[in-house]
Design an enzyme around this catalytic site. Structure first.
Site, PDB file in Angstrom:
ATOM      1  N   LEU A  10       0.801  -1.225   0.000  1.00 42.53           N
ATOM      2  CA  LEU A  10       0.000   0.000   0.000  1.00 42.53           C
ATOM      3  C   LEU A  10       0.832   1.272   0.000  1.00 42.53           C
ATOM      4  O   LEU A  10       0.299   2.348  -0.206  1.00 42.53           O
ATOM      5  CB  LEU A  10      -0.958   0.010   1.204  1.00 42.53           C
ATOM      6  N   ASN A  11       2.151   1.169   0.232  1.00 41.65           N
ATOM      7  CA  ASN A  11       2.947   2.400   0.211  1.00 41.65           C
ATOM      8  C   ASN A  11       3.203   2.878  -1.208  1.00 41.65           C
ATOM      9  O   ASN A  11       3.862   3.879  -1.410  1.00 41.65           O
ATOM     10  CB  ASN A  11       4.274   2.201   0.955  1.00 41.65           C
ATOM     11  N   ARG A  12       2.733   2.133  -2.205  1.00 39.41           N
ATOM     12  CA  ARG A  12       2.985   2.585  -3.574  1.00 39.41           C
ATOM     13  C   ARG A  12       1.928   2.139  -4.574  1.00 39.41           C
ATOM     14  O   ARG A  12       1.717   2.799  -5.574  1.00 39.41           O
ATOM     15  CB  ARG A  12       4.358   2.099  -4.036  1.00 39.41           C
TER      16      ARG A  12
ATOM     17  N   LYS B 111      -5.167  -8.625  -7.155  1.00 37.60           N
ATOM     18  CA  LYS B 111      -4.647  -7.346  -7.631  1.00 37.60           C
ATOM     19  C   LYS B 111      -5.299  -6.948  -8.951  1.00 37.60           C
ATOM     20  O   LYS B 111      -5.700  -5.803  -9.145  1.00 37.60           O
ATOM     21  CB  LYS B 111      -3.135  -7.425  -7.834  1.00 37.60           C
TER      22      LYS B 111
ATOM     23  N   ILE C 243       0.344 -15.572 -16.057  1.00 38.31           N
ATOM     24  CA  ILE C 243       0.546 -15.271 -17.475  1.00 38.31           C
ATOM     25  C   ILE C 243       1.076 -16.488 -18.227  1.00 38.31           C
ATOM     26  O   ILE C 243       0.982 -16.572 -19.446  1.00 38.31           O
ATOM     27  CB  ILE C 243       1.492 -14.050 -17.637  1.00 38.31           C
TER      28      ILE C 243
ATOM     29  N   ASP D 243       7.737  -8.894 -11.586  1.00 40.37           N
ATOM     30  CA  ASP D 243       8.704  -8.875 -10.496  1.00 40.37           C
ATOM     31  C   ASP D 243       9.610 -10.097 -10.522  1.00 40.37           C
ATOM     32  O   ASP D 243      10.333 -10.333  -9.589  1.00 40.37           O
ATOM     33  CB  ASP D 243       7.969  -8.809  -9.159  1.00 40.37           C
TER      34      ASP D 243
ATOM     35  N   CYS E 260      26.627 -28.548   1.711  1.00 38.56           N
ATOM     36  CA  CYS E 260      27.447 -28.760   2.903  1.00 38.56           C
ATOM     37  C   CYS E 260      27.676 -27.474   3.675  1.00 38.56           C
ATOM     38  O   CYS E 260      27.747 -27.476   4.899  1.00 38.56           O
ATOM     39  CB  CYS E 260      28.785 -29.395   2.517  1.00 38.56           C
TER      40      CYS E 260
ATOM     41  N   CYS F  56      21.747 -14.968 -29.402  1.00 41.98           N
ATOM     42  CA  CYS F  56      20.800 -14.958 -28.283  1.00 41.98           C
ATOM     43  C   CYS F  56      20.056 -16.286 -28.234  1.00 41.98           C
ATOM     44  O   CYS F  56      19.547 -16.755 -29.249  1.00 41.98           O
ATOM     45  CB  CYS F  56      19.801 -13.818 -28.438  1.00 41.98           C
TER      46      CYS F  56
ATOM     47  N   CYS G 109      15.914 -14.984 -28.988  1.00 48.28           N
ATOM     48  CA  CYS G 109      15.491 -14.382 -30.255  1.00 48.28           C
ATOM     49  C   CYS G 109      16.430 -14.757 -31.395  1.00 48.28           C
ATOM     50  O   CYS G 109      16.146 -14.456 -32.542  1.00 48.28           O
ATOM     51  CB  CYS G 109      15.317 -12.872 -30.126  1.00 48.28           C
TER      52      CYS G 109
END
Lengths: 683, 613
Positions: B60-62, B75, B99, B120, B176, B433, B436
């Site tokens: 909620l801070n952003r 969300k 997704i 994220d 280990c 790549c 692509c």
């Protein structure tokens, strides 16, 4: 969602720290102290025009939990507002914009208290701004253009004499601008320097406890088992070999590059080649063998006039600065920060090493604290104002990185007067103008925009000013008027700088300025939501820096042009920094040349961590050489001095390339110091 | 004056294009919320938003489209509701889903004019990148960390894709080090989180992504004893709910296991040997400690305090798991708890357990606040950076929609006071790549009729001129190579090749090696007469691989993230996948639980940037 909303709200975590939890992700940037500062702040937004950027800025401050905000805005919500302002809806039409934006913003965070002021004024009635003590409750003021120049001057004067930061912003079509006016002395202790740059090991000036530990662990080095040898902390290894070195060099430590590399060779050859701690020691030689002398810029802050002339009511910063300066004079070094980097070692040794550094840091802090207390007594500071110990401790830790910004008042463009830049700023501005896309032109265009609106004010104070291009039928005449104003500002600044600009550059500047003026007039004072969102993000971030007094704020002007691509920055004394962009290729090249020039110059003194990341080629002879040749060839052209300058740069480049192939020459420290890792920032 | 007068005027012909555009926003978190606001306010015609996550307090801070009352709701759905109110002319479609779900196939991606990534995590970013390349849709990739932000426009064949530059993967530690020879606080934290917690409350430790098994074979004997140790811990798990449970766990991991380790004298020749803790002694010493000390999360707790929090959180977690079990329906998999940095019970447990272990090994202990950051891979996130970054995304999208890709730039936002925004031109795709650099085509096929042999003989060899030296793999692993022919007679469907999956054909002939060919599968039902395999486009040029520059042989030198052989036998899951799957189960599980209206709920939030530390 309708059903979902009817469900009973989920049970909250019954943890008292739910506020910390809500703010967790930002506390990791500015900690509890920064958050407390935010919660004590009360921000005044003076909003006018289409007013989106101001509201977007507030949104970004309400979310992280600013204490209070007040919106001063007398506009009524129109259909056009609904198209650009996310914090209004159909139901607000015809009512005060201040009331509804305040309500919507407040919804974002119940911890924040929102207020609004909307005035219905008859001609001649006194506006809020002109009232006595109107600004008393506010700790920071954001002014969104257009505003009557007299009001802006009033605010600027008030803020300067009361040490309150003021932000002045424009957002017109595809362009935006903001200027920051910080108090004349704005010190920042917690600058959050790059963690790699704050390690201070004092290897050239060890104290007895450290020396003793080193001797204890390194005596009889040759008789140690391979395992024990491989677990001596590298700090102790270096101390050991330093002792050997100084014994053979008339007590001189290796300070020059040549000596350091020789010393490094000595360490390298002394140790078993496979041991990690020896590798660490070798890698640390160039970085860590520095005399504990602080940068002169830091000494200048510690010894600023405010620190020399303490009064009972001086800010605690100055008491601590003075005490630390005294410490420096007595010891020839700053208090030890006390942190020790990770290294190969046995846990017990590492912990002991940490404790040795920590105790020394603690001792130094005690000395500084005692001096602060002595000063308080001597100057007669009241007990209630006693400097907080925590503040002293933090200052001691970050002493080598403190920063002092000398804020400047806003430049207010007043109708009927020439814009005064101050001769130094004017010179800087004109120099920057030689790079046609420097951002100075856009700043001039915004000054002209202010002068235009200032001279078309419909009532004396604060009422809705007429902005250029507001009425479609007057587009052309407004453009002509504003262009005239803009060209005069341009001519005036050139005159004030005591110089002149030759053709064809002058003509090109005027043409460029004309395009910007046209674009600004065409916008007719309207904002694009996306530009407002972008500007609101940047302004809010600077506001947070100003309130928390953490991180270094920009000093002091930023412009954004959507067509642009690079951010360029300049210090123009009274004006400051710009974010212009790319348009014409020549311009880009010019801007890059300046940037590269500055950056390269800077590299000779200190290496910002970004350089290693984005320009690793600067750290090899061949890389730097090719780069210089490239820059040199760009500079060449047009007239003799450009050829001269270009050739010099290119020749230096060729020299560097040649060096690459001379095996006996190692690159100097400023090519090698770069921290190789580039962390977790890939996003 | 109509609400969109100025937009129309400023954007010109682009505006009508925007009004009729269908766009996709993947992720409704920090950047996603800001993007939705900007896109809705700019008047895009139809906006789809996909997010599988639910709202947490720490958002909620952003994430300003969400309020306190929305906590634990989807969300995507809440974002649609809040943003939709602003502009009635914009149609928003919300998908509370992953997704990577098959419903979001290449055709679906093709239906958008542009895709915005506001994700994220690395895995989902890679997936969307791949889908946008396959669908040939422009992608605006973005991310933030603290004050830093980044925007990258991606266009197939014209610019670098997300995977053209290698990305760091999360750091892992040898088993280990974690289980026997820790030397740093992080080792003890990983032990508490990935071993102790999951052995007691979750699934087995073998799946944990932060454990690196590559050195296992060098330490076979020790690994074997560690297995036995873990098995013994599982039996203790049976005692959960009983009074002695905390005592049993404690004695097992801080006394008996440590004594066993200490007995291995070779191990401690070069290290400080661990000192076992004594339950009864600590119990006596910690008698007066109030477990509510755990609320002081910035303080470094003493051994006694850690002990009290350990015992108390162990009880809290046991009770939760018992309650879940009591409510679980028979027949379903037994319920588990997962570590979540925002779940106070699990965090208390991990913090206290890690600190106790640090004490045993003479390692510095840490505050819970610090441990939270290390255990949860927390990326700092603030509104200002997200706001600026999202606005930059939209500006880049404007350029692409105007057809001015040459003006689009890679944009960086930094906390520098010199240049807040820097840009650099987009680079050409990297020929080597792994994503692509592949040739791409669509294969229309009846997977219930065509066999792998049909694919190899009729298509690859006959039409595309491949030699015998090829391998074929699916997302799950290799299904064919010259030494793996047993799958040839199988139908494609039996090999997991079905609608909307991808197969990769690798040319391993050293002389003619061409780049990999990626085939997107489309399914048709065909009668006997029709050609069972159709390639779209019918002919495709598959360029030669770029020669390796270092002269090192690159047989199988592909750097793709997933590559394991399957021959119809047991298939090992990639650790990333394993983590992601449990993540998804957990995230979706939350919503399911909410509808049931009871049961403790675990929350998760990884905002901002991929986790690299």
């Amino acid at each position: 969602m309708a059903e979902a909303r009817e469900l009973t709200p989920p049970p909250l975590h019954a943890v008292p720290s739910s506020k910390e939890k809500k703010y967790d992700r930002q506390l990791r940037l500015w900690a509890a102290s920064g958050q407390a500062a935010l919660e004590q702040a009360h921000i005044l937004l003076i909003n006018s025009g289409s007013g989106v950027t101001g509201v977007e800025t507030l949104k970004n401050l309400v979310l992280p939990g600013i204490g209070n905000f007040t919106i001063l805005d007398s506009a009524l919500v129109s259909e056009a507002d609904l198209g650009v302002n996310f914090f209004l809806d159909e139901g607000c039409l015809g009512e005060f914009r201040a009331e509804h934006t305040c309500r919507f913003l407040q919804e974002l965070n119940p911890d924040v208290k929102g207020n609004y002021i909307a005035e219905v004024r008859k001609n001649g009635s006194q506006s809020f701004i002109a009232k006595d003590k109107a600004f008393l409750p506010y700790t920071l003021i954001i002014v969104s253009a257009p505003i009557n120049p007299a009001c802006l001057a009033l605010i600027s004067d008030y803020a300067a004499s009361n040490g309150i930061p003021v932000f002045y912003l424009h957002s017109v079509g595809y362009y935006s601008h903001f200027s920051v006016s910080l108090p004349p002395a704005f010190p920042i202790v917690d600058t959050h320097p790059d963690p790699a740059s704050i390690t201070d090991l004092r290897l050239l000036k060890p104290w007895p406890a450290l020396t003793q530990f080193a001797q204890e662990k390194t005596s009889g080095l040759s008789s140690l088992s391979a395992h024990d040898l491989g677990h001596i902390p590298y700090v102790l290894l270096l101390l050991h070999y330093l002792e050997q070195w100084t014994a053979n060099h008339n007590g001189e430590a290796p300070i020059s590059y040549k000596d350091k590399t020789a010393f490094r060779e000595m360490v390298r050859s002394a140790g078993p080649p496979e041991e990690e701690n020896y590798h660490e020691a070798v890698a640390a030689v160039l970085k860590s063998l520095n005399p504990p002398t602080p940068p002169s810029s830091v000494l200048a802050v510690l010894n600023a006039p405010e620190a020399q002339k303490l009064t009972p009511t001086s800010a605690s910063f100055w008491y601590i600065a003075r005490a630390i300066y005294t410490f420096y004079e007595q010891h020839g070094e700053l208090p030890l920060p006390g942190a020790v980097p990770d290294m190969k070692a046995q846990s017990s040794d590492y912990i002991r090493l940490q404790n040795i550094y920590k105790s020394k840091a603690r001792e130094d802090y005690q000395v500084v604290l005692a001096e602060v207390r002595r000063l308080e007594k001597q100057i007669g500071r009241s007990a209630e104002m006693a400097v907080d110990e925590k503040e002293v401790e933090q200052f001691c830790k970050g002493a080598a990185h403190v920063k002092l910004v000398r804020g400047k008042p806003l430049t207010v463009a007043r109708p009927g007067e020439s814009v005064r830049w101050g001769s130094e700023s004017a010179k800087n501005a004109v120099n920057a103008l030689a790079m046609p896309d420097s951002g100075v032109l856009l700043y001039i265009a915004f000054l002209a925009w202010d002068l235009f609106t200032g001279s078309h004010d419909e009532d004396a104070l604060g009422g809705a000013a007429k902005v250029p291009g507001e009425h479609d039928q007057e587009l052309d005449s407004d453009e002509q008027k504003m262009l005239g104003i803009a060209q005069k500002i341009l001519d005036d600044v050139i005159t004030e700088a005591g110089t002149f600009v030759e053709e064809p550059q002058y003509g090109e500047m005027k043409e460029e300025l004309g395009k910007m003026v046209k674009e600004l007039v065409r916008a007719g004072g309207s904002e694009l939501h996306n530009i407002a969102a972008l500007t609101g993000g940047m302004v809010a971030q600077e506001v947070i820096k100003a309130i928390t007094k953490q991180y270094v704020p920009i000093d002091n002007t930023c412009v954004f042009d959507v067509n642009l691509a690079v951010g360029v920055f300049m210090v123009l004394g009274g004006v400051g920094q710009f974010f212009p962009s790319i348009g014409v290729q020549g311009i880009i090249v010019g801007v890059y040349v300046i940037l590269f020039g500055l950056a390269t110059g800077l590299l000779e003194f200190q290496i910002p961590p970004q350089v290693a990341r984005y320009a690793s080629f600067m750290f090899s002879f061949i890389g730097r050489g090719v780069f210089y040749i490239f820059i040199g060839s760009i500079i060449m052209g047009d007239n003799w001095w450009k050829y001269t300058a270009g050739s010099i740069v290119a020749l230096v480049g060729i020299g560097y390339v040649v060096l690459e192939y001379i095996p006996s020459i190692e690159p100097p420290a400023n090519m090698r110091d770069a921290d190789a890792g580039w962390g977790a920032e890939q996003v | 004056m109509p609400r969109d007068r100025f937009l129309k005027q400023s954007l010109g012909s682009l505006y009508s294009h925007i009004r009729s555009s269908r766009i996709l926003v993947v992720g409704a978190g920090g950047i996603g919320c800001e993007l939705l606001k900007n896109l809705v306010t700019t008047g895009f015609g139809e906006i789809h938003v996909v997010d599988l996550d639910t709202i947490d307090l720490s958002n909620l801070n952003r994430q300003f489209l969400f309020r306190h009352a929305h906590i634990k709701k989807s969300k995507a759905l809440v974002a649609k509701e809040t943003a939709g109110r602003f502009n009635p002319n914009v149609k928003i479609e919300a998908h509370h889903a992953n997704i990577k779900d098959p419903q979001f196939n290449v055709d679906w991606f093709k239906s958008f004019v542009i895709v915005f990534n506001a994700l994220d995590n690395l895995d989902a970013r890679r997936h969307v990148n791949k889908m946008c390349l396959a669908a040939d849709v422009p992608l605006i990739e973005s991310g933030t960390t603290g004050f830093n932000g980044q925007v990258q426009p991606i266009r197939k064949g014209l610019t670098q894709c997300y995977d053209c530059t290698p990305k760091e993967t999360p750091k892992s530690f040898p088993v280990c080090t974690i289980r026997s020879t820790p030397s740093q606080p992080i080792h003890c934290i990983v032990w508490a989180k990935s071993y102790l917690f999951s052995e007691l409350f979750g699934i087995s430790e073998e799946e944990a992504p932060d454990l690196d098994h590559t050195e296992d074979s060098d330490n076979a004997a020790e690994i074997e004893s560690l297995r036995a140790e873990a098995a013994a811990l599982k039996t203790i798990r049976m005692a959960m709910g009983s009074e002695e449970f905390p005592c049993k766990v404690f004695k097992k991991v801080y006394t008996d296991d440590i004594d066993r380790l200490r007995g291995m004298e070779d191990m401690w020749k070069t290290r400080r040997a661990p000192d076992a803790l004594d339950y009864d002694e600590l119990l006596a010493r910690a008698g007066q400690v109030d477990p509510s000390i755990s609320l002081q999360d910035q303080k470094t707790w003493s051994v006694e305090e850690n002990f009290a929090v350990f015992v108390d959180s162990l009880k809290r977690l046991s009770n939760r798991l018992e309650e879940l079990k009591a409510n679980a329906e028979t027949g379903n998999a037994p319920p588990i708890l997962s570590f979540d940095k925002d779940d106070k019970d699990t965090l208390d447990f991990v913090a206290a357990a890690a600190n106790l272990r640090s004490t045993v090994f003479g390692i510095e202990t840490r505050s819970e606040f610090d441990i939270k950051q290390m255990a949860g891979n927390i990326i700092p996130a603030i509104a200002t950076t997200n706001a600026t970054t999202a606005a930059l995304c939209v500006l880049e999208a404007f350029k692409i929609m105007r057809g001015e890709l040459q003006k689009a730039k890679m944009v960086f936002l930094t906390k520098s006071v010199d240049r807040m925004i820097t840009k650099e031109p987009l680079s050409h795709p990297k020929p080597d790549c792994p994503v692509c650099g592949n040739a791409q085509a669509r294969l229309v096929v009846d997977t219930s009729k065509a066999t792998l042999s049909d694919l190899v003989e009729q298509l690859l060899k006959a039409k595309l001129e491949y030699t015998d030296e090829i391998s074929i793999s699916t997302d799950a692993g290799i299904v064919y190579d010259p030494d793996l022919e047993e799958n040839l007679p199988k139908k494609l469907a039996e090999l997991g090749i079905s609608k909307d999956t991808f197969i990769t054909v690798r040319d391993e002939d050293d002389d003619t090696a061409r780049v990999n060919l990626v085939l997107a599968i489309s399914e048709v039902e065909l009668d006997e007469q029709t050609q069972p395999l159709t390639l779209i486009p019918a002919t495709i040029a598959i360029p030669r691989k770029a020669k390796p520059t270092n002269g090192v042989a690159t047989a199988n030198g592909d750097t793709e993230p997933v590559e394991q052989a399957v021959s119809g036998a047991k298939r090992k899951r990639d650790v990333d996948d394993a983590e992601l799957e449990t993540d998804n189960i957990r995230k979706r599980g939350k919503v399911a639980e909410e509808l049931n209206g009871n049961g403790p709920i675990t929350l998760d939030d990884e905002e901002g940037a991929i986790v690299l530390d």
